[in-house]
Design a protein around this motif. Structure first.
Motif, PDB file in Angstrom:
ATOM      1  N   LEU A 128     -15.292 -16.186 -45.869  1.00 25.07           N
ATOM      2  CA  LEU A 128     -15.065 -17.606 -46.130  1.00 25.07           C
ATOM      3  C   LEU A 128     -15.207 -18.374 -44.829  1.00 25.07           C
ATOM      4  CD1 LEU A 128     -11.969 -17.350 -48.486  1.00 25.07           C
ATOM      5  CD2 LEU A 128     -14.376 -17.531 -49.096  1.00 25.07           C
ATOM      6  N   VAL A 156     -10.812 -24.631 -49.387  1.00 26.79           N
ATOM      7  CA  VAL A 156     -11.159 -23.702 -50.453  1.00 26.79           C
ATOM      8  C   VAL A 156     -12.233 -24.308 -51.364  1.00 26.79           C
ATOM      9  CG1 VAL A 156     -10.217 -22.724 -52.579  1.00 26.79           C
ATOM     10  CG2 VAL A 156      -8.992 -22.444 -50.428  1.00 26.79           C
ATOM     11  N   ASN A 175     -15.504 -24.397 -49.665  1.00 24.72           N
ATOM     12  CA  ASN A 175     -16.048 -23.044 -49.609  1.00 24.72           C
ATOM     13  C   ASN A 175     -16.694 -22.670 -50.932  1.00 24.72           C
ATOM     14  OD1 ASN A 175     -15.845 -21.070 -47.319  1.00 24.72           O
ATOM     15  ND2 ASN A 175     -13.869 -22.090 -47.133  1.00 24.72           N
ATOM     16  N   PRO A 200      -8.665 -21.440 -46.172  1.00 25.30           N
ATOM     17  CA  PRO A 200      -8.647 -20.000 -46.480  1.00 25.30           C
ATOM     18  C   PRO A 200      -7.501 -19.253 -45.815  1.00 25.30           C
ATOM     19  CG  PRO A 200     -10.891 -20.689 -46.079  1.00 25.30           C
ATOM     20  CD  PRO A 200     -10.018 -21.892 -45.818  1.00 25.30           C
ATOM     21  N   GLN A 214      -8.034 -15.122 -51.365  1.00 25.93           N
ATOM     22  CA  GLN A 214      -9.260 -15.406 -50.616  1.00 25.93           C
ATOM     23  C   GLN A 214     -10.467 -14.808 -51.325  1.00 25.93           C
ATOM     24  OE1 GLN A 214      -9.305 -14.787 -46.394  1.00 25.93           O
ATOM     25  NE2 GLN A 214      -7.171 -15.335 -46.174  1.00 25.93           N
ATOM     26  N   VAL A 247     -11.615 -16.849 -54.063  1.00 25.24           N
ATOM     27  CA  VAL A 247     -12.469 -17.944 -53.597  1.00 25.24           C
ATOM     28  C   VAL A 247     -13.905 -17.432 -53.425  1.00 25.24           C
ATOM     29  CG1 VAL A 247     -12.863 -19.672 -51.814  1.00 25.24           C
ATOM     30  CG2 VAL A 247     -10.531 -19.026 -52.422  1.00 25.24           C
TER      31      VAL A 247
END
Lengths: 278, 397
Positions: free
Chosen positions: B116, B122, B125, B161, B169, B172
């Motif tokens: 990330l 987030v 990302n 993140p 994570q 994500v």
């Protein structure tokens, strides 16, 4: 051994002479431009009443760093410079440093990016940087004179050359330090090299690049003092005068003023760098 | 047509791959090539295909070439020789632009260490892939937001993140890939960096998502349990070469060689083995129309068993007769078995996990019949054979 001396110096001198002959009309013209800009900047800065200037710096430092000690310290330091009667010299030095640093960054950061991206550029530029950084700073002063004549432009020229290497090195380092998995990720999602540069490399390398810029500013400040020998005036000029007349007190006063300016610039830039990291 | 078709794929690391390929074709081993000309063999003659909507797990120890193999699929690593077709298009002949299109739209990738961007939220990302496609900000953030809620991260979009746990994570990371709505997901040890509990959750979640989305997923893992759980099929690799391709059960019950066998010997076999793999294909059945009590008794005596399943002419299971009840009918001189058949019996499907069989068989006085969905008789499980089958595989026993 020294009977058959290789003409190293001669070759360099001929080369520079050649360049001077064919290029000096450009460099002399640019010297005029730079001098005008600098002059305008200086007189602009001097136009601001000193107390207002100090308050403005205080507000600026507070706004950028949110550090109370640093803010108060900066204001007090500047007040001391004012009190010592070195205000005009300080402003002149500041203008010189700002212009030189901006030039160094404008050339150094893009060059650093090139060096980080291209292996060929890396191989060419890195040795040149080594030379630039180890060559005694005074040596740059000599060729600066035929190109630009005695004065501030020659000072800025040698300052830019002297202070640029950290900007290049740190930019390159910052980009090369990007974790491999992030690079792989951006490739896997189909990013072009330019997309990777702007979405990943530069944002992530910015604390490192800021550290490089900090170094550049510090080097520029130290070089501006040395450059007083070729007519940079300012605080360096005060030191130079004091040396010639053996005025110990006056020399130290100018020295202290330089330290104050350096500390303000350094702390503010450092804060900017670390703030981005968090 | 296969979604992904790979044929004769090689990856040689070193300045002169041709030489190494030549040596490989002469039968020289990976280690000898390394020793003599200092070239690494990453992938050695891999051929396989992945069908639309299936999860294929590429499994092997570290250094077995599984990561290299998968990176060849989207050409993060350029193969030295071979052919990769995705939807019939050759990846190896694509130019830069086509390749970028493929990566931007068709294949999402999820990485072991999440990868990330730490300076982005987030949501940003998750929107990365769409941003690279050149989608408008509003639109891409909307799609990214949807992807985040798909993986259960509603309301986390504005976090960074580093504020998230490992499992989150990786969600994500998954959302970032899913936001593209790619046909193909490449997952490189996606759950290996997570602790075991979270890992299991993520596996369950992936299975759930897959039921809804039906993506084509190539999943790399070094963990056999994970491979068995997720994989519709498993590709087992060793030293860059594929040693076996098969369903989890095939791999477990018929390991291609010693290497695979060693790999699978630690698995808790009862979770993987099914009724089908422990049952006996019994020829000893009574046919409802033709076999009378005497014929049934003879068959039981011959096979030394006390119960016999009865099927009709289409091999549908009707019921079971015991030796006792058949004997009673035989004494009475009955010609048909019908009266003795007990039709109220327990059956299981071939896919029933072996671990469930213990419970079903615990208080069953007769063997367990295995039938398919059409009630067709497939085989018999006796408690003895169940335990024996498990013991043989060295699993739960």
């Amino acid at each position: 051994m020294s009977q058959y001396k290789l003409p190293v110096g001669e070759v360099i001198e001929t080369g520079i002479d050649f360049l001077v002959e064919h290029l000096s009309f450009i460099t002399k013209a640019s010297a005029k431009v730079v001098e005008t800009v600098l002059g305008a900047m200086e007189s602009g800065l001097l136009l601001v009443p000193i107390p207002v200037f100090i308050v403005l710096v205080g507000v600026g430092v507070w706004f950028l760093t949110k550090d109370r000690k640093l803010t108060v310290g900066s204001a007090l330091g500047l007040a001391l410079i004012w009190n010592m009667g070195l205000w005009a010299a300080t402003v002149s030095t500041l203008a010189l440093v700002v212009v030189a640093t901006l030039c160094a960054i404008a050339i150094g950061v893009p060059l650093g990016i090139c060096v980080a991206i291209s292996k060929g550029a890396y191989k060419v530029v890195m040795p040149i940087l080594d030379v630039m950084q180890t060559m005694p700073a005074f040596v740059y002063l000599i060729p600066a004179i035929p190109f630009f004549g005695l004065g501030k432009t020659a000072a800025i020229f040698s300052t830019v050359i002297f202070s640029m290497p950290p900007a290049i090195r740190f930019t390159c380092l910052g980009i090369r330090q990007i974790p491999a998995e992030l690079v792989e990720c951006s490739t896997a999602f189909g990013a072009t090299r330019m997309q990777r540069l702007f979405k990943l490399d530069l944002p992530l390398a910015s604390p490192t690049i800021m550290a490089g810029i900090n170094q550049t500013v510090m080097l520029a400040l130290s070089m501006v003092v040395i450059a007083s020998m070729i007519g940079a005036k300012g605080l360096g000029g005060e030191v130079w005068k004091a040396i010639q007349r053996l005025q110990m007190g006056r020399g130290f006063e100018a020295g202290i003023a330089i330290v104050i300016v350096a500390m303000i610039l350094d702390r503010v830039l450092q804060k900017l760098g670390t703030r981005k990291e968090n | 047509m296969a979604k992904i078709y790979v044929e004769g794929l090689y990856k040689i690391f070193g300045p002169n791959p041709k030489k190494a390929l030549q040596m490989l074709s002469e039968g020289i081993t990976k280690d000898d090539i390394m020793a003599s000309i200092r070239h690494g063999v990453g992938v050695n003659n891999a051929t396989f295909e992945v069908h639309e909507g299936e999860i294929v797990v590429v499994m092997g120890l570290s250094g077995s070439g599984k990561s290299t193999l998968v990176r060849c699929l989207n050409r993060l690593i350029t193969p030295s020789a071979g052919k990769i077709l995705i939807d019939g298009r050759d990846v190896l002949t694509m130019d830069e632009d086509e390749l970028r299109q493929l990566r931007q739209r068709k294949m999402g990738m999820v990485f072991q260490n999440f990868a990330l961007f730490p300076h982005r939220t987030v949501l940003e990302n998750a929107a990365l892939g769409l941003e690279i496609q050149g989608m408008e900000r509003q639109e891409r953030l909307k799609l990214a937001d949807e992807a985040l809620s798909l993986v259960g991260l509603d309301g986390w979009g504005e976090s960074y993140p580093r504020q998230l746990s490992g499992g989150m994570q990786q969600r994500v990371g998954l959302a970032r890939a899913l936001a593209l709505s790619p046909d193909i997901l490449l997952m490189d040890e996606a759950f290996s960096a997570l602790d075991p509990l979270i890992r299991r959750d993520m596996q369950d979640e992936l299975i759930n998502l897959q039921e809804r989305m039906r993506k084509t997923i190539v999943f790399i893992s070094h963990d056999l349990d994970e491979a068995l759980k997720l994989g519709d099929r498993i590709i087992l690799m060793k030293d860059g070469a594929i040693v076996q391709i098969g369903t989890p059960e095939e791999i477990l019950t018929h390991p291609a060689d010693e290497y695979v066998a060693r790999f699978v010997e630690d698995v808790d076999i009862t979770k993987i083995m099914t009724a089908e793999s422990v049952m006996k294909h019994s020829e000893a059945v009574a046919y409802l129309r033709t076999d009378g009590p005497r014929a049934a008794l003879r068959k039981m005596r011959k096979h030394n068993i006390a119960h016999l399943f009865v099927v009709d002419h289409t091999h549908q299971l009707v019921g079971i007769v015991s030796a006792d009840s058949a004997a009673v009918l035989a004494q009475r001189g009955e010609g048909s078995l019908t009266e003795a058949i007990c039709t109220d019996i327990k059956t299981v499907f071939p896919g029933t996990p072996a671990q469930d069989l213990f419970g079903i068989m615990a208080d069953l006085p007769y063997p367990l019949a295995v039938v398919d969905e059409g009630n067709k008789f497939k085989g018999v499980i006796v408690r003895g054979t169940l335990v024996a089958a498990l013991a043989e595989r060295g699993g739960a026993a």
